[in-house]
Design a protein around this motif. Structure first.
Motif, PDB file in Angstrom:
ATOM      1  N   UNK A  26       0.691  -1.045  -0.124  1.00 50.29           N
ATOM      2  CA  UNK A  26      -0.125   0.073  -0.059  1.00 50.29           C
ATOM      3  C   UNK A  26       0.848   1.282  -0.001  1.00 50.29           C
ATOM      4  N   UNK A  27       1.994   1.359   0.691  1.00 51.08           N
ATOM      5  CA  UNK A  27       2.984   2.404   0.685  1.00 51.08           C
ATOM      6  C   UNK A  27       4.299   2.330  -0.180  1.00 51.08           C
ATOM      7  N   UNK A  28       4.873   1.406  -0.539  1.00 47.68           N
ATOM      8  CA  UNK A  28       5.890   1.036  -1.034  1.00 47.68           C
ATOM      9  C   UNK A  28       5.988   0.093  -2.153  1.00 47.68           C
ATOM     10  N   UNK A  29       6.748   0.291  -3.216  1.00 52.52           N
ATOM     11  CA  UNK A  29       6.755  -0.630  -4.310  1.00 52.52           C
ATOM     12  C   UNK A  29       8.324  -1.089  -4.396  1.00 52.52           C
ATOM     13  N   UNK A  30       8.656  -2.268  -4.559  1.00 52.33           N
ATOM     14  CA  UNK A  30      10.037  -2.413  -4.816  1.00 52.33           C
ATOM     15  C   UNK A  30      10.367  -3.350  -6.344  1.00 52.33           C
ATOM     16  N   UNK A  31      11.260  -2.760  -6.940  1.00 50.29           N
ATOM     17  CA  UNK A  31      11.535  -3.118  -8.303  1.00 50.29           C
ATOM     18  C   UNK A  31      12.916  -3.659  -8.129  1.00 50.29           C
ATOM     19  N   UNK A  51       6.172   7.547  -3.806  1.00 50.98           N
ATOM     20  CA  UNK A  51       5.536   8.691  -4.302  1.00 50.98           C
ATOM     21  C   UNK A  51       6.034  10.221  -3.928  1.00 50.98           C
ATOM     22  N   UNK A  52       6.814  10.322  -2.942  1.00 50.87           N
ATOM     23  CA  UNK A  52       7.377  11.290  -2.581  1.00 50.87           C
ATOM     24  C   UNK A  52       6.784  12.033  -1.134  1.00 50.87           C
ATOM     25  N   UNK A  53       7.208  12.865  -0.677  1.00 52.48           N
ATOM     26  CA  UNK A  53       6.830  13.809   0.499  1.00 52.48           C
ATOM     27  C   UNK A  53       7.268  14.985   0.682  1.00 52.48           C
ATOM     28  N   UNK A  87       3.099  12.603  -0.261  1.00 54.30           N
ATOM     29  CA  UNK A  87       2.372  13.130  -1.365  1.00 54.30           C
ATOM     30  C   UNK A  87       1.355  12.183  -1.946  1.00 54.30           C
ATOM     31  N   UNK A  88       0.179  12.830  -1.879  1.00 55.63           N
ATOM     32  CA  UNK A  88      -0.795  11.770  -2.896  1.00 55.63           C
ATOM     33  C   UNK A  88      -0.772  12.065  -4.479  1.00 55.63           C
ATOM     34  N   UNK A  95       0.179  21.925  -1.224  1.00 51.07           N
ATOM     35  CA  UNK A  95      -1.038  21.535  -0.844  1.00 51.07           C
ATOM     36  C   UNK A  95      -0.822  20.276   0.336  1.00 51.07           C
ATOM     37  N   UNK A  96       0.012  19.316  -0.045  1.00 58.13           N
ATOM     38  CA  UNK A  96       0.351  18.302   0.868  1.00 58.13           C
ATOM     39  C   UNK A  96       0.858  19.167   2.138  1.00 58.13           C
TER      40      UNK A  96
END
Length: 195
Positions: A26-31, A51-53, A87-88, A95-96
Motif C-alpha cells: 500500500x505504501x511502497x513498491x520494490x523493483x 510517491x514522494x513526501x 504526497x498523494x 497542498x501536501x
C-alpha cells in the motif's frame, strides 16, 4: 552569479535492460532492474519506488518551532521530527505541506518558503522529499489519520542543534531542516516567502 552545477559524467551511466516489480504494498513498491554497466557487464539493482513526501519547518511567532515525536517501526523507537507526510498522486508540494501541517499539528500557515528537494536514500530509493518553511501560524484542531499517534511540542532552534549534535535527532530530513533553520536565523540564506 548563479550557482554552478556539478559536471555530468555520462561514462558512469547504467542502461536498463529489463525492469520487473518484486513487491507492491500500500505504501511502497520494490523493483528489480537488470542493467548494462559502463564496461558492458550486466548486473541487477533493487530499489524502492516512493510517491514522494513533504517536510514542513513550522516557525512560531515566539521564535520557537513546532516538532513531533512519533514511533517509527523500522527504527524501533520514538523519533523526533519536523511535521511531514506522503504526497498523494498528482498533489503539489504546498497542498501536501498545508494538509500535513493541519492534520498533524492543527496549525495553518499564512506564508510559505520553498527550500528545495532532497533524496534521502539514493542507493535504494527514488523518494524525493520537498522541504519548506511555514510562518504566520494559526492554531486549530488536529486531524490525525486513523491509527496515527504523535506528540506535538515546541522547541528552541538552539535545542534542535544540540539534539542533532548529540545524536538525539537522526532523521535525515529533520537534520537537514535544522541546518536550514540555522542558516535562515543567522541571515546567511534568504528565502522567497509567498502566501
Amino acid at each position: 552569479m548563479a550557482p554552478s552545477e556539478p559536471p555530468e559524467h555520462d561514462g558512469l551511466r547504467e542502461t536498463p535492460v529489463a525492469t520487473q516489480p518484486v513487491f507492491e504494498g500500500r505504501f511502497l513498491r520494490i523493483w528489480r532492474d537488470t542493467v548494462r554497466l559502463p564496461d558492458g557487464a550486466v548486473a541487477e539493482r533493487e530499489y524502492i519506488k516512493h510517491s514522494g513526501a513533504v517536510m514542513v519547518i513550522p516557525l512560531l511567532d515566539n521564535g520557537r518551532v513546532l516538532m513531533e515525536r512519533q514511533w517509527r517501526t523500522p527504527m524501533r523507537r520514538v523519533m523526533t521530527e519536523f511535521p511531514a507526510g506522503k504526497l498523494d498522486a498528482g498533489e503539489a508540494w504546498q497542498a501536501c505541506a498545508a494538509r500535513e501541517l493541519r492534520e498533524e499539528t492543527g496549525y495553518s500557515a499564512r506564508e510559505w518558503a520553498y527550500i528545495g528537494t532532497i533524496n534521502n536514500a539514493i542507493s535504494y530509493s527514488d523518494e524525493a522529499i520537498h522541504l519548506a518553511f511555514a510562518r504566520g501560524l494559526s492554531p486549530g484542531p488536529r486531524q490525525l489519520d486513523q491509527h496515527e499517534f504523535l506528540e506535538v511540542f515546541e522547541a528552541a532552534p538552539e535545542q534542535l542543534l544540540d539534539w542533532v549534535h548529540s545524536g538525539a535527532i537522526t532523521d535525515v530530513k529533520t537534520v537537514i531542516g535544522v541546518f536550514w533553520l540555522e542558516k535562515l536565523l543567522s541571515g546567511s540564506w534568504d528565502l522567497d516567502w509567498r502566501s
